[in-house]
Structure formats: C-alpha cells, structure tokens
Design a protein around this motif. Structure first.
Motif, PDB file in Angstrom:
ATOM      1  N   PHE A 157      22.535 -15.233  -2.255  1.00  0.00           N
ATOM      2  CA  PHE A 157      20.836 -16.598  -2.548  1.00  0.00           C
ATOM      3  C   PHE A 157      20.463 -15.598  -3.643  1.00  0.00           C
ATOM      4  O   PHE A 157      20.083 -14.577  -4.164  1.00  0.00           O
ATOM      5  CB  PHE A 157      20.125 -15.973  -1.513  1.00  0.00           C
ATOM      6  CG  PHE A 157      20.678 -16.751  -0.392  1.00  0.00           C
ATOM      7  CD1 PHE A 157      20.989 -18.029  -0.259  1.00  0.00           C
ATOM      8  CD2 PHE A 157      21.261 -15.946   0.825  1.00  0.00           C
ATOM      9  CE1 PHE A 157      21.272 -18.824   0.985  1.00  0.00           C
ATOM     10  CE2 PHE A 157      21.561 -16.285   2.127  1.00  0.00           C
ATOM     11  CZ  PHE A 157      21.879 -17.369   2.334  1.00  0.00           C
ATOM     12  N   GLU A 158      19.449 -17.031  -4.882  1.00  0.00           N
ATOM     13  CA  GLU A 158      19.081 -15.829  -5.654  1.00  0.00           C
ATOM     14  C   GLU A 158      18.281 -15.887  -5.666  1.00  0.00           C
ATOM     15  O   GLU A 158      17.340 -15.544  -7.456  1.00  0.00           O
ATOM     16  CB  GLU A 158      19.775 -17.049  -6.749  1.00  0.00           C
ATOM     17  CG  GLU A 158      21.056 -17.521  -7.055  1.00  0.00           C
ATOM     18  CD  GLU A 158      21.511 -16.207  -7.980  1.00  0.00           C
ATOM     19  OE1 GLU A 158      21.425 -15.725  -8.436  1.00  0.00           O
ATOM     20  OE2 GLU A 158      23.461 -15.493  -7.153  1.00  0.00           O
ATOM     21  N   SER A 159      16.948 -16.390  -5.153  1.00  0.00           N
ATOM     22  CA  SER A 159      16.048 -16.399  -4.629  1.00  0.00           C
ATOM     23  C   SER A 159      15.472 -16.136  -3.684  1.00  0.00           C
ATOM     24  O   SER A 159      16.400 -16.893  -2.695  1.00  0.00           O
ATOM     25  CB  SER A 159      15.458 -17.061  -5.810  1.00  0.00           C
ATOM     26  OG  SER A 159      15.794 -18.254  -4.559  1.00  0.00           O
ATOM     27  N   GLU A 160      14.789 -15.837  -3.400  1.00  0.00           N
ATOM     28  CA  GLU A 160      14.102 -15.610  -1.824  1.00  0.00           C
ATOM     29  C   GLU A 160      13.601 -17.069  -1.168  1.00  0.00           C
ATOM     30  O   GLU A 160      14.091 -17.343  -0.670  1.00  0.00           O
ATOM     31  CB  GLU A 160      12.608 -14.768  -1.590  1.00  0.00           C
ATOM     32  CG  GLU A 160      11.368 -14.477  -0.799  1.00  0.00           C
ATOM     33  CD  GLU A 160      10.780 -13.442  -0.466  1.00  0.00           C
ATOM     34  OE1 GLU A 160      10.398 -12.890   0.691  1.00  0.00           O
ATOM     35  OE2 GLU A 160       9.810 -14.140  -1.924  1.00  0.00           O
ATOM     36  N   ARG A 161      13.269 -18.017  -2.456  1.00  0.00           N
ATOM     37  CA  ARG A 161      12.962 -19.015  -1.717  1.00  0.00           C
ATOM     38  C   ARG A 161      13.904 -19.934  -1.687  1.00  0.00           C
ATOM     39  O   ARG A 161      14.724 -20.456  -0.459  1.00  0.00           O
ATOM     40  CB  ARG A 161      12.622 -20.353  -2.917  1.00  0.00           C
ATOM     41  CG  ARG A 161      12.162 -21.570  -2.753  1.00  0.00           C
ATOM     42  CD  ARG A 161      10.933 -22.104  -2.143  1.00  0.00           C
ATOM     43  NE  ARG A 161      10.953 -22.289  -0.537  1.00  0.00           N
ATOM     44  CZ  ARG A 161      10.059 -22.025   0.252  1.00  0.00           C
ATOM     45  NH1 ARG A 161       8.847 -21.820   0.030  1.00  0.00           N
ATOM     46  NH2 ARG A 161      10.428 -22.324   1.185  1.00  0.00           N
ATOM     47  N   GLU A 162      15.574 -19.613  -1.663  1.00  0.00           N
ATOM     48  CA  GLU A 162      16.704 -20.596  -1.741  1.00  0.00           C
ATOM     49  C   GLU A 162      17.130 -19.838  -0.564  1.00  0.00           C
ATOM     50  O   GLU A 162      17.482 -20.385   0.209  1.00  0.00           O
ATOM     51  CB  GLU A 162      17.714 -19.663  -2.714  1.00  0.00           C
ATOM     52  CG  GLU A 162      18.969 -20.251  -2.012  1.00  0.00           C
ATOM     53  CD  GLU A 162      20.210 -20.077  -3.504  1.00  0.00           C
ATOM     54  OE1 GLU A 162      21.566 -20.588  -2.922  1.00  0.00           O
ATOM     55  OE2 GLU A 162      19.904 -19.451  -4.322  1.00  0.00           O
ATOM     56  N   ILE A 167      17.371 -20.709   5.522  1.00  0.00           N
ATOM     57  CA  ILE A 167      16.461 -20.473   7.106  1.00  0.00           C
ATOM     58  C   ILE A 167      16.281 -21.411   7.772  1.00  0.00           C
ATOM     59  O   ILE A 167      16.575 -21.786   9.036  1.00  0.00           O
ATOM     60  CB  ILE A 167      16.568 -19.084   7.271  1.00  0.00           C
ATOM     61  CG1 ILE A 167      16.092 -18.174   6.628  1.00  0.00           C
ATOM     62  CG2 ILE A 167      15.019 -18.406   8.376  1.00  0.00           C
ATOM     63  CD1 ILE A 167      16.198 -16.126   6.203  1.00  0.00           C
ATOM     64  N   LEU A 168      15.485 -22.489   7.026  1.00  0.00           N
ATOM     65  CA  LEU A 168      14.859 -22.923   7.273  1.00  0.00           C
ATOM     66  C   LEU A 168      15.837 -24.703   7.922  1.00  0.00           C
ATOM     67  O   LEU A 168      14.982 -24.666   9.001  1.00  0.00           O
ATOM     68  CB  LEU A 168      12.818 -23.485   7.349  1.00  0.00           C
ATOM     69  CG  LEU A 168      12.434 -22.360   6.658  1.00  0.00           C
ATOM     70  CD1 LEU A 168      11.127 -23.286   5.547  1.00  0.00           C
ATOM     71  CD2 LEU A 168      11.509 -22.684   7.461  1.00  0.00           C
ATOM     72  N   ASP A 169      16.323 -24.423   7.275  1.00  0.00           N
ATOM     73  CA  ASP A 169      17.239 -25.515   7.916  1.00  0.00           C
ATOM     74  C   ASP A 169      18.644 -25.804   7.972  1.00  0.00           C
ATOM     75  O   ASP A 169      19.496 -26.549   8.724  1.00  0.00           O
ATOM     76  CB  ASP A 169      17.907 -26.603   5.882  1.00  0.00           C
ATOM     77  CG  ASP A 169      18.960 -26.110   5.631  1.00  0.00           C
ATOM     78  OD1 ASP A 169      19.216 -24.983   6.048  1.00  0.00           O
ATOM     79  OD2 ASP A 169      18.880 -26.103   3.785  1.00  0.00           O
ATOM     80  N   GLY A 170      18.174 -24.681   8.013  1.00  0.00           N
ATOM     81  CA  GLY A 170      19.687 -23.859   9.565  1.00  0.00           C
ATOM     82  C   GLY A 170      20.777 -23.450   9.135  1.00  0.00           C
ATOM     83  O   GLY A 170      21.445 -23.213   9.724  1.00  0.00           O
ATOM     84  N   ARG A 175      26.107 -20.272   6.353  1.00  0.00           N
ATOM     85  CA  ARG A 175      26.635 -19.766   4.308  1.00  0.00           C
ATOM     86  C   ARG A 175      26.640 -18.919   4.530  1.00  0.00           C
ATOM     87  O   ARG A 175      27.886 -18.308   3.253  1.00  0.00           O
ATOM     88  CB  ARG A 175      25.721 -20.203   3.812  1.00  0.00           C
ATOM     89  CG  ARG A 175      25.256 -21.170   3.150  1.00  0.00           C
ATOM     90  CD  ARG A 175      23.847 -21.998   2.587  1.00  0.00           C
ATOM     91  NE  ARG A 175      23.812 -21.266   1.258  1.00  0.00           N
ATOM     92  CZ  ARG A 175      22.808 -21.505   0.323  1.00  0.00           C
ATOM     93  NH1 ARG A 175      21.626 -22.339   0.748  1.00  0.00           N
ATOM     94  NH2 ARG A 175      23.063 -20.591  -0.457  1.00  0.00           N
ATOM     95  N   LEU A 176      27.051 -17.038   5.362  1.00  0.00           N
ATOM     96  CA  LEU A 176      26.946 -16.188   4.898  1.00  0.00           C
ATOM     97  C   LEU A 176      27.654 -15.362   5.988  1.00  0.00           C
ATOM     98  O   LEU A 176      27.922 -14.692   6.585  1.00  0.00           O
ATOM     99  CB  LEU A 176      25.579 -15.131   5.626  1.00  0.00           C
ATOM    100  CG  LEU A 176      24.385 -15.443   4.420  1.00  0.00           C
ATOM    101  CD1 LEU A 176      23.458 -15.064   4.815  1.00  0.00           C
ATOM    102  CD2 LEU A 176      24.699 -14.968   2.877  1.00  0.00           C
TER     103      LEU A 176
END
Length: 183
Positions: A157-162, A167-170, A175-176
């Motif tokens: 993830f490039e940013s905390e927002r990403e 997390i929010l969209d599940g 992805r990990l």
C-alpha cells in the motif's frame, strides 16, 4: 490507523518519527532514535557507538526511554553512544529494512534484536492475521527466499488511505494473501 501507535510508512508499515519529549512522552530525537539525546552523523573520536534496531524489546516498550538498555549503557559509560531504533511490533524483517534506511551512523557495533516472537512476525504481512487479539490493522513487508537470496515482498500500500480503503471494502486480506503465512 497505525501499526503500533506509530505513523504509517509505505516501506516499513509503520515507523517512529522525530518528536521532542515535550510533544511525546516516549520522545524521539531528530533521527527518530528513542530519547532526547542527539547523535552526530560521524562517531566522535574516542566514542564507542553501538546502534540497535529491532522490536519492542529493543525499543524498551514497558520502560521510560531513560530506563531502556541503551540509555543504561550510555549512563554507565559516558564515552559510549547507543542510539535506539527499536519499534514496537517490528519483525526482524522490518528491523533490517530500517537499518538499511538509517545506516550504521558510523557505529562500531550494529545490533539487530531477535526475539522468538519475531519468527511469526517475519512470515506475516497483515498484522491481524498474526496478532489476532491485539493487532492493529497494519500491513508490513516481509522477505522471501528466492534463488538463494532474500527478496523483499513490499507492504503493498502506498498510503495510509489506500490501506484503510482496502480494510473498509474488505479487499485487504485478498491483496496481502500472497506470502502471508497466517492466511
């Protein structure tokens, strides 16, 4: 959202940042080493310098900065310097990456702390998969052995927002999942 009460970092997952003791009781100097003491980039003549990188045991998580083993070494012998770059929740993988970022600071000794718990952290990419009871929703890099050498698997993830959006969209676990031992 943070790894272990520390700011997001796209390379390391989370990392300490410089913050004066009056702004943060844990306090970090201008190099983001624990404690208020500043260190010259070149080790002064006649000084023995040993830098340390690692997890909460290296950091001294349950003691004030001046009770860490590094501060105790410095108090014991004034000609010793022991910058403390430990970070709560780190695996040996993150400690190595932070060492590569910070460098030796012209040290005579470099310590990378290793605790048994790091084994589980070293094969982990999404903290809640390993630390199910107290893990914050943090992602981290890890290493894999590829053709006889360590290869970094980036945090992803490039940013905390990403990361927060995943997390929010599940989608975070999907992805990990690759290279996540605990998946």
């Amino acid at each position: 959202m943070r790894g272990a009460t520390t700011p997001f970092d796209a390379e390391l997952g989370w990392v300490e940042l410089p913050s004066p003791p009056e702004a943060n009781p844990r306090g970090f100097n201008s190099l983001a080493a624990r404690g208020p003491r500043e260190y010259a980039s070149a080790c002064p003549a006649g000084v023995l310098r040993g830098v340390s990188f690692g997890d909460s045991f290296t950091f001294g998580a349950e003691v004030p900065w001046d009770a860490s083993w590094q501060a105790q070494l410095e108090a014991l012998e004034p000609s010793w310097e022991a910058p403390n770059f430990g970070v709560n929740g780190y695996g040996t993988d993150q400690a190595l990456l932070r060492f590569r970022r910070v460098g030796t600071l012209d040290a005579d000794i470099v310590c990378i702390g290793l605790m048994l718990d790091n084994i589980g952290r070293n094969v982990n990419r999404y903290k809640p998969c390993f630390a199910t009871l107290h893990g914050s929703p943090a992602a981290k890099p890890r290493f894999v052995l590829a053709t006889g050498a360590l290869e970094v698997v980036p945090m992803g993830f490039e940013s905390e927002r990403e990361l927060l959006d995943a997390i929010l969209d599940g989608s975070v676990a999907r992805r990990l999942r690759e290279h996540e031992f605990w998946a």
